[in-house]
Design a protein around this motif. Sequence first.
Motif, short mmCIF file in Angstrom:
data_model
loop_
_atom_site.label_atom_id
_atom_site.label_comp_id
_atom_site.label_asym_id
_atom_site.label_seq_id
_atom_site.Cartn_x
_atom_site.Cartn_y
_atom_site.Cartn_z
N ASN A 10 -8.66 0.59 -1.20
CA ASN A 10 -8.03 0.92 -2.48
C ASN A 10 -7.11 -0.22 -2.90
O ASN A 10 -6.04 -0.41 -2.33
N ALA A 11 -7.54 -0.97 -3.90
CA ALA A 11 -6.75 -2.10 -4.38
C ALA A 11 -5.75 -1.71 -5.45
O ALA A 11 -5.05 -2.57 -5.99
N ASN A 12 -5.66 -0.43 -5.78
CA ASN A 12 -4.81 0.00 -6.89
C ASN A 12 -3.43 0.48 -6.47
O ASN A 12 -2.59 0.74 -7.31
N SER A 13 -3.18 0.62 -5.17
CA SER A 13 -1.85 1.08 -4.76
C SER A 13 -1.35 0.24 -3.59
O SER A 13 -0.89 -0.89 -3.79
N GLN A 14 -1.45 0.77 -2.36
CA GLN A 14 -0.98 0.04 -1.18
C GLN A 14 -2.08 -0.76 -0.51
O GLN A 14 -1.90 -1.26 0.58
N PHE A 15 -3.23 -0.88 -1.12
CA PHE A 15 -4.38 -1.54 -0.49
C PHE A 15 -4.76 -0.80 0.80
O PHE A 15 -5.00 -1.41 1.84
N GLU A 16 -4.85 0.52 0.73
CA GLU A 16 -5.22 1.31 1.89
C GLU A 16 -6.61 0.91 2.40
O GLU A 16 -7.46 0.47 1.63
N ASN A 17 -6.80 1.07 3.71
CA ASN A 17 -8.08 0.74 4.35
C ASN A 17 -8.46 -0.72 4.10
O ASN A 17 -9.60 -1.05 3.77
#
Length: 202
Positions: A37-44
């Motif tokens: 997920n590049a839209n918040s904390q870059f999860e995963n």
Amino acid sequence: MTSRIIVSAVLLVACGFLVHESLEAIVSNIISHEQYNANSQFENNIALLVLNQPFELLENVQLICLPPPNFSYGQGNCVTGGWGKIHFGDTSQINIMKRVQLPIVDRYQCQDALRTTKLGPAFALDESYICAGGHDGVDACTGDGGAALACPDASGRVYHQVGIVAWGVGCGLKNIPAAYTNVAMFSGWIEEKLRNVPEYLL
């Protein structure tokens, strides 16, 4: 620990810069995490680079262990490095790879520390990250992203790649750790993806 990615007409990975001439291999495939997920904390925040050929193991090109999901950290400091900047805001990167020793920081202690920064009091650290550092002037920095964080196991004799340099608030700020991709959390995902890679590339 001594690899570097070179962007040109093709994507190359080079290993062995510290001691001898480097070895290079072409990246034939990039396997990104499906829930990145590049839209918040870059999860995963993890991907695998599949090379067109394996590297020959040499004095300065070696393997490192993948940590199990329940990896138990030893007492020694972890190690990371890279060719990134020494201080946040530096205008140039270094020519000699740096080696940085960092302690692992409890995730809730890390979250509390990060809440004192511009991230704010409501910041919640995603479980796909671990934290390390917090020592004044000692840190990975801009340009080191993607470097390995290697830590000793409980025996103190075997190192595992437990993290990947991801992000931080500044570089080397006292009591402000940085975030690293939690490799142990993704060990199952890594093994699953590697099962689909031809054996001659492993």
